[in-house]
Write an enzyme that holds these catalytic residues in place. Structure first.
Site, PDB file in Angstrom:
ATOM      1  N   ASP A 177      57.182 -51.552   1.997  1.00  0.00           N
ATOM      2  CA  ASP A 177      56.210 -51.849   0.713  1.00  0.00           C
ATOM      3  C   ASP A 177      56.962 -51.496  -0.613  1.00  0.00           C
ATOM      4  OD1 ASP A 177      53.843 -52.427   2.424  1.00  0.00           O
ATOM      5  OD2 ASP A 177      53.531 -50.284   2.395  1.00  0.00           O
TER       6      ASP A 177
ATOM      7  N   GLU B 140      49.321 -49.260  -8.791  1.00  0.00           N
ATOM      8  CA  GLU B 140      48.772 -48.376  -9.695  1.00  0.00           C
ATOM      9  C   GLU B 140      49.780 -47.910 -10.910  1.00  0.00           C
ATOM     10  OE1 GLU B 140      51.487 -46.426  -7.978  1.00  0.00           O
ATOM     11  OE2 GLU B 140      50.035 -46.070  -6.755  1.00  0.00           O
TER      12      GLU B 140
ATOM     13  N   ARG C 171      41.175 -32.873 -18.720  1.00  0.00           N
ATOM     14  CA  ARG C 171      42.177 -31.728 -18.845  1.00  0.00           C
ATOM     15  C   ARG C 171      42.878 -31.454 -17.407  1.00  0.00           C
ATOM     16  NH1 ARG C 171      38.426 -30.250 -22.346  1.00  0.00           N
ATOM     17  NH2 ARG C 171      39.176 -29.622 -24.474  1.00  0.00           N
TER      18      ARG C 171
ATOM     19  N   ALA D 291      47.553 -46.375  -1.245  1.00  0.00           N
ATOM     20  CA  ALA D 291      48.671 -45.491  -1.865  1.00  0.00           C
ATOM     21  C   ALA D 291      48.526 -44.406  -2.416  1.00  0.00           C
ATOM     22  CB  ALA D 291      49.679 -46.797  -2.627  1.00  0.00           C
TER      23      ALA D 291
ATOM     24  N   ASN E 208      46.458 -43.468  -4.860  1.00  0.00           N
ATOM     25  CA  ASN E 208      45.263 -43.207  -5.028  1.00  0.00           C
ATOM     26  C   ASN E 208      44.371 -42.505  -3.941  1.00  0.00           C
ATOM     27  OD1 ASN E 208      42.389 -44.119  -6.243  1.00  0.00           O
ATOM     28  ND2 ASN E 208      42.461 -45.010  -4.320  1.00  0.00           N
ATOM     29  N   LYS E 209      44.870 -42.780  -2.569  1.00  0.00           N
ATOM     30  CA  LYS E 209      44.299 -42.231  -1.482  1.00  0.00           C
ATOM     31  C   LYS E 209      44.855 -40.909  -1.392  1.00  0.00           C
ATOM     32  CE  LYS E 209      43.577 -42.746   3.278  1.00  0.00           C
ATOM     33  NZ  LYS E 209      43.861 -41.308   3.650  1.00  0.00           N
ATOM     34  N   SER E 210      46.018 -40.584  -1.585  1.00  0.00           N
ATOM     35  CA  SER E 210      46.465 -39.073  -1.679  1.00  0.00           C
ATOM     36  C   SER E 210      45.920 -38.346  -2.758  1.00  0.00           C
ATOM     37  CB  SER E 210      47.856 -39.080  -1.855  1.00  0.00           C
ATOM     38  OG  SER E 210      48.730 -40.017  -0.992  1.00  0.00           O
TER      39      SER E 210
HETATM   40  P1  NAD Z   1      58.122 -44.875  -1.089  1.00  0.00           P
HETATM   41  O1  NAD Z   1      59.044 -46.098  -0.700  1.00  0.00           O
HETATM   42  O2  NAD Z   1      58.417 -43.606  -1.016  1.00  0.00           O
HETATM   43  O3  NAD Z   1      56.777 -45.275  -0.950  1.00  0.00           O
HETATM   44  C1  NAD Z   1      55.958 -44.390  -0.582  1.00  0.00           C
HETATM   45  C2  NAD Z   1      55.027 -44.557   0.543  1.00  0.00           C
HETATM   46  O4  NAD Z   1      53.752 -45.344   0.026  1.00  0.00           O
HETATM   47  C3  NAD Z   1      55.475 -45.738   1.497  1.00  0.00           C
HETATM   48  O5  NAD Z   1      55.258 -44.891   2.994  1.00  0.00           O
HETATM   49  C4  NAD Z   1      54.902 -46.977   1.294  1.00  0.00           C
HETATM   50  O6  NAD Z   1      54.842 -47.562   2.556  1.00  0.00           O
HETATM   51  C5  NAD Z   1      53.499 -46.442   0.924  1.00  0.00           C
HETATM   52  N1  NAD Z   1      52.821 -47.506  -0.161  1.00  0.00           N
HETATM   53  C6  NAD Z   1      53.315 -48.281  -1.030  1.00  0.00           C
HETATM   54  N2  NAD Z   1      52.357 -49.141  -1.417  1.00  0.00           N
HETATM   55  C7  NAD Z   1      51.109 -48.821  -0.545  1.00  0.00           C
HETATM   56  C8  NAD Z   1      49.936 -49.275  -0.332  1.00  0.00           C
HETATM   57  N3  NAD Z   1      49.714 -50.373  -1.361  1.00  0.00           N
HETATM   58  N4  NAD Z   1      49.126 -49.011   0.430  1.00  0.00           N
HETATM   59  C9  NAD Z   1      49.436 -47.961   1.499  1.00  0.00           C
HETATM   60  N5  NAD Z   1      50.846 -47.422   1.365  1.00  0.00           N
HETATM   61  C10 NAD Z   1      51.575 -47.575   0.430  1.00  0.00           C
HETATM   62  O7  NAD Z   1      58.122 -45.028  -3.027  1.00  0.00           O
HETATM   63  P2  NAD Z   1      58.206 -46.436  -3.760  1.00  0.00           P
HETATM   64  O8  NAD Z   1      58.877 -47.382  -2.741  1.00  0.00           O
HETATM   65  O9  NAD Z   1      58.703 -45.803  -4.909  1.00  0.00           O
HETATM   66  O10 NAD Z   1      56.781 -46.617  -3.600  1.00  0.00           O
HETATM   67  C11 NAD Z   1      56.052 -46.302  -4.932  1.00  0.00           C
HETATM   68  C12 NAD Z   1      54.648 -45.941  -4.524  1.00  0.00           C
HETATM   69  O11 NAD Z   1      54.528 -44.934  -3.747  1.00  0.00           O
HETATM   70  C13 NAD Z   1      53.827 -45.999  -5.566  1.00  0.00           C
HETATM   71  O12 NAD Z   1      53.277 -47.183  -6.162  1.00  0.00           O
HETATM   72  C14 NAD Z   1      52.768 -45.034  -5.259  1.00  0.00           C
HETATM   73  O13 NAD Z   1      51.525 -45.862  -4.747  1.00  0.00           O
HETATM   74  C15 NAD Z   1      53.406 -44.354  -4.018  1.00  0.00           C
HETATM   75  N6  NAD Z   1      53.282 -42.875  -4.156  1.00  0.00           N
HETATM   76  C16 NAD Z   1      52.622 -42.011  -3.416  1.00  0.00           C
HETATM   77  C17 NAD Z   1      52.490 -40.573  -3.532  1.00  0.00           C
HETATM   78  C18 NAD Z   1      51.688 -39.925  -2.878  1.00  0.00           C
HETATM   79  O14 NAD Z   1      51.036 -40.378  -1.956  1.00  0.00           O
HETATM   80  N7  NAD Z   1      51.183 -38.574  -2.953  1.00  0.00           N
HETATM   81  C19 NAD Z   1      53.187 -40.237  -4.740  1.00  0.00           C
HETATM   82  C20 NAD Z   1      54.215 -41.055  -5.377  1.00  0.00           C
HETATM   83  C21 NAD Z   1      53.957 -42.403  -5.098  1.00  0.00           C
END
Ligand code: NAD
Length: 278
Positions: free
Chosen positions: A56, A133, A158, A172, A174-176
């Protein structure tokens, strides 16, 4: 890159792969097949179709590479790991993808993207687009910010920060953060709090908020200082942000609607539920 018999019917294809061995191997196979096929022309300039190989994250990067060409480009993703949210094909399905590209008539599925406008305190404005996002967090201290929804001063936040996601981004970050999973055909944005302070003195809604297409979300930080703004997989630091505006962009991202385009609920089940006893 050689080309013969280039016509209006030739599909211009860009192949973009991450640095993993498996992705390079798939890219090489795809490159050879398309190079020797008169129906396709391999080019990274103004392609009709962008094929990403990786995960992704690779698709997110390709979206940003071609975000100025969203009206003319369609994406298709090959995943070299598990099935991803933006990837319809696995690495062993290159032949299936080639078959589907041959029968492609230009059909697409399109999903909303997010437009973010940042206004700095000196009046400068910066505009970005996000596929998943945009998040804002304060660097040193608790972030304090007014949240305005469709011109209504909604709450004073805050906490650590705020995420605003697209429907496809709802699964992504958002769900976490405890946000809801939204079907990508619903044209809406979702605001999710990141560790809000909630007690007798400070109050926010606490739950995520889903706003329709016509509504704009504004965030006005109440303190000067450094803020970290993340747009998908890119992060920027800005000092002295006056306002951040979020709305659904007038353009959408389009994917090649091949027979292998996986249903959204299949993806959600595959990623988060898997096989379970009924
Ligand atoms: P990455 O490759 O580590 O991706 C993080 C994970 O998010 C991967 O497993 C990827 O498959 C999954 N992912 C990405 N887009 C998704 C989507 N629309 N629905 C479900 N899973 C999805 O990191 P990256 O390549 O830099 O990806 C950036 C994304 O990682 C950001 O857009 C953000 O959504 C996500 N992210 C998640 C967290 C969290 O869940 N705590 C924290 C930071 C970023």
């Amino acid at each position: 890159m050689t080309q013969m018999n280039f016509t209006d019917k030739t599909t211009k294809v860009a192949i973009i792969a991450n640095g993993k061995y498996q992705s390079k191997r798939v890219a090489s196979k795809l490159f050879s097949a398309l190079r020797d096929d008169d129906s396709f022309y391999l080019t990274k300039k103004n392609p009709d179709i962008v094929i990403t190989i990786g995960g992704d994250g690779m698709l997110l990067s390709a979206f940003h590479m071609y975000e100025k060409h969203l009206d003319s480009v369609r994406f298709v993703g090959i995943h070299t790991g598990h099935l991803g949210f933006y990837t319809d094909y696995r690495d062993f399905e290159v032949d299936k993808l080639l078959d589907n590209l041959h029968s492609d008539k230009g059909e697409k599925v399109s999903y909303p993207i997010l437009k973010v406008t940042l206004t700095l305190s000196d009046g400068r404005q910066l505009t970005s687009r996000a596929l998943n996002e945009a998040t804002v967090k304060r660097f040193e201290k608790t972030m304090v910010a007014d949240v305005i929804i469709n011109h209504v001063q909604f709450e004073r936040f805050r906490g650590d920060g705020i995420s605003v996601s697209t429907p496809t981004g709802s699964t992504a970050y958002n769900k976490s953060l405890g946000g809801a999973v939204l079907h990508p055909t619903i044209e809406a944005l979702q605001l999710t709090e990141i560790s809000s302070l909630n007690n007798r003195v400070f109050r926010t809604l606490g739950s995520s908020i889903i706003v329709p297409k016509k509504d704009k979300i504004e965030i006005i930080p109440k303190r000067l200082g450094s803020y970290i703004l993340s747009i998908d997989n890119k992060t920027y630091t800005h000092r002295n942000i006056a306002k951040i505006e979020y709305e659904i962009d007038h353009r959408k991202i389009s994917f090649v609607a091949t027979p292998s385009h996986t249903s959204f609920w299949e993806r959600v089940k595959d990623s988060f539920i898997g096989d379970c006893d009924s």
